[in-house]
Design a protein around this motif. Structure first.
Motif, PDB file in Angstrom:
ATOM      1  N   GLN A  12       0.833  -1.197   0.000  1.00 23.68           N
ATOM      2  CA  GLN A  12       0.000   0.000   0.000  1.00 23.68           C
ATOM      3  C   GLN A  12       0.868   1.247   0.000  1.00 23.68           C
ATOM      4  O   GLN A  12       2.020   1.230   0.465  1.00 23.68           O
ATOM      5  CB  GLN A  12      -0.911   0.002   1.224  1.00 23.68           C
ATOM      6  CG  GLN A  12      -2.040  -1.015   1.153  1.00 23.68           C
ATOM      7  CD  GLN A  12      -3.033  -0.830   2.278  1.00 23.68           C
ATOM      8  OE1 GLN A  12      -2.698  -0.348   3.363  1.00 23.68           O
ATOM      9  NE2 GLN A  12      -4.275  -1.221   2.035  1.00 23.68           N
ATOM     10  N   ALA A  13       0.299   2.323  -0.478  1.00 24.33           N
ATOM     11  CA  ALA A  13       0.997   3.603  -0.466  1.00 24.33           C
ATOM     12  C   ALA A  13       1.417   3.937   0.967  1.00 24.33           C
ATOM     13  O   ALA A  13       0.655   3.740   1.911  1.00 24.33           O
ATOM     14  CB  ALA A  13       0.104   4.694  -1.028  1.00 24.33           C
ATOM     15  N   GLY A  14       2.640   4.425   1.092  1.00 23.08           N
ATOM     16  CA  GLY A  14       3.198   4.716   2.403  1.00 23.08           C
ATOM     17  C   GLY A  14       4.001   3.575   2.989  1.00 23.08           C
ATOM     18  O   GLY A  14       4.693   3.752   3.992  1.00 23.08           O
ATOM     19  N   GLY A  15       3.900   2.412   2.371  1.00 27.85           N
ATOM     20  CA  GLY A  15       4.594   1.241   2.865  1.00 27.85           C
ATOM     21  C   GLY A  15       6.030   1.151   2.388  1.00 27.85           C
ATOM     22  O   GLY A  15       6.546   2.074   1.735  1.00 27.85           O
ATOM     23  N   VAL A  86       4.871   5.382  -3.157  1.00 36.17           N
ATOM     24  CA  VAL A  86       3.703   6.024  -3.768  1.00 36.17           C
ATOM     25  C   VAL A  86       3.339   5.238  -5.024  1.00 36.17           C
ATOM     26  O   VAL A  86       4.178   4.508  -5.574  1.00 36.17           O
ATOM     27  CB  VAL A  86       3.998   7.495  -4.103  1.00 36.17           C
ATOM     28  CG1 VAL A  86       4.298   8.284  -2.839  1.00 36.17           C
ATOM     29  CG2 VAL A  86       5.155   7.616  -5.079  1.00 36.17           C
ATOM     30  N   PRO A  87       2.088   5.376  -5.484  1.00 36.07           N
ATOM     31  CA  PRO A  87       1.682   4.610  -6.680  1.00 36.07           C
ATOM     32  C   PRO A  87       2.588   4.838  -7.889  1.00 36.07           C
ATOM     33  O   PRO A  87       2.760   3.936  -8.706  1.00 36.07           O
ATOM     34  CB  PRO A  87       0.263   5.115  -6.939  1.00 36.07           C
ATOM     35  CG  PRO A  87      -0.238   5.473  -5.578  1.00 36.07           C
ATOM     36  CD  PRO A  87       0.948   6.051  -4.861  1.00 36.07           C
ATOM     37  N   GLU A  88       3.201   6.013  -7.974  1.00 30.19           N
ATOM     38  CA  GLU A  88       4.085   6.306  -9.102  1.00 30.19           C
ATOM     39  C   GLU A  88       5.371   5.479  -9.073  1.00 30.19           C
ATOM     40  O   GLU A  88       6.128   5.469 -10.035  1.00 30.19           O
ATOM     41  CB  GLU A  88       4.437   7.797  -9.122  1.00 30.19           C
ATOM     42  CG  GLU A  88       3.272   8.727  -9.460  1.00 30.19           C
ATOM     43  CD  GLU A  88       2.262   8.854  -8.337  1.00 30.19           C
ATOM     44  OE1 GLU A  88       1.085   9.149  -8.638  1.00 30.19           O
ATOM     45  OE2 GLU A  88       2.625   8.655  -7.159  1.00 30.19           O
ATOM     46  N   THR A 122       4.395  -3.199  -7.031  1.00 29.07           N
ATOM     47  CA  THR A 122       3.093  -2.590  -7.251  1.00 29.07           C
ATOM     48  C   THR A 122       2.679  -1.868  -5.971  1.00 29.07           C
ATOM     49  O   THR A 122       2.607  -2.484  -4.905  1.00 29.07           O
ATOM     50  CB  THR A 122       2.030  -3.629  -7.617  1.00 29.07           C
ATOM     51  OG1 THR A 122       2.465  -4.362  -8.773  1.00 29.07           O
ATOM     52  CG2 THR A 122       0.697  -2.958  -7.931  1.00 29.07           C
ATOM     53  N   VAL A 123       2.412  -0.563  -6.118  1.00 29.38           N
ATOM     54  CA  VAL A 123       2.006   0.247  -4.968  1.00 29.38           C
ATOM     55  C   VAL A 123       0.558   0.660  -5.171  1.00 29.38           C
ATOM     56  O   VAL A 123       0.238   1.353  -6.138  1.00 29.38           O
ATOM     57  CB  VAL A 123       2.900   1.480  -4.804  1.00 29.38           C
ATOM     58  CG1 VAL A 123       2.506   2.259  -3.544  1.00 29.38           C
ATOM     59  CG2 VAL A 123       4.367   1.082  -4.745  1.00 29.38           C
ATOM     60  N   SER A 124      -0.297   0.228  -4.272  1.00 29.58           N
ATOM     61  CA  SER A 124      -1.719   0.550  -4.392  1.00 29.58           C
ATOM     62  C   SER A 124      -2.040   1.818  -3.612  1.00 29.58           C
ATOM     63  O   SER A 124      -1.432   2.102  -2.578  1.00 29.58           O
ATOM     64  CB  SER A 124      -2.565  -0.610  -3.878  1.00 29.58           C
ATOM     65  OG  SER A 124      -2.325  -0.816  -2.506  1.00 29.58           O
ATOM     66  N   SER A 125      -3.026   2.552  -4.127  1.00 29.88           N
ATOM     67  CA  SER A 125      -3.393   3.820  -3.466  1.00 29.88           C
ATOM     68  C   SER A 125      -4.477   3.602  -2.419  1.00 29.88           C
ATOM     69  O   SER A 125      -5.024   2.533  -2.275  1.00 29.88           O
ATOM     70  CB  SER A 125      -3.883   4.812  -4.518  1.00 29.88           C
ATOM     71  OG  SER A 125      -4.964   4.268  -5.230  1.00 29.88           O
TER      72      SER A 125
END
Length: 125
Positions: A12-15, A86-88, A122-125
Motif C-alpha cells: 500500500q501507499a506509504g509502505g 507512492v503509486p508512481e 506494485t504500490v496501491s493507493s
C-alpha cells in the motif's frame, strides 16, 4: 555473470519494500551497481547507483530521501530499501552492473554491461 533480483510485491501507499540483487560469476569490487525501473507504457528510468568499492551513491531526484541503495560485500548482494512508497513507484525494477562510474549509469539511455531480471513492485493507493 548473473544478477538475480528479488523482493518485489504488492504494497500500500506509504509502505516499504526491500529489493535484493545477488551477484554471481565475478566480483564487482571495481564496478558500479544500480537499480532501474520501467513502468507500463514508459521508458526505463534510472533509480539509484552505488560504487561497490567506495560506497558512494547517486539517486534520481524523485526517490531521494525515500530510497536507500546499499551493498553487502560478504554476500555480494545489492539492496534497495524503498520507504514511503507512492503509486508512481509502481514498475518492474531491474538491477544492473557496469565498470564505469555512478555518474554514467544515471545518464539517459545508458546501457549497463550486465542486467538482472526484473522484479515487479506494485504500490496501491
Amino acid at each position: 555473470v548473473q544478477l538475480q533480483a528479488s523482493g518485489g510485491g504488492l504494497v500500500q501507499a506509504g509502505g516499504s519494500l526491500r529489493l535484493s540483487c545477488t551477484a554471481s560469476g565475478r566480483t564487482f569490487g571495481t564496478y558500479t551497481m544500480g537499480w532501474f525501473r520501467q513502468a507500463p507504457g514508459k521508458e526505463r528510468e534510472f533509480v539509484a547507483a552505488i560504487r561497490w568499492s567506495s560506497g558512494s551513491t547517486y539517486y534520481v531526484d524523485s526517490v531521494k530521501g525515500r530510497f536507500t541503495i546499499s551493498r553487502d560485500n560478504a554476500k555480494n548482494t545489492l539492496y534497495l530499501q524503498m520507504n514511503s512508497l507512492v503509486p508512481e513507484d509502481t514498475a518492474v525494477y531491474y538491477c544492473a552492473a557496469d565498470p564505469r562510474a555512478t555518474y554514467y549509469m544515471a545518464q539517459p539511455r545508458f546501457d549497463p554491461a550486465y542486467w538482472g531480471q526484473g522484479t515487479l513492485v506494485t504500490v496501491s493507493s
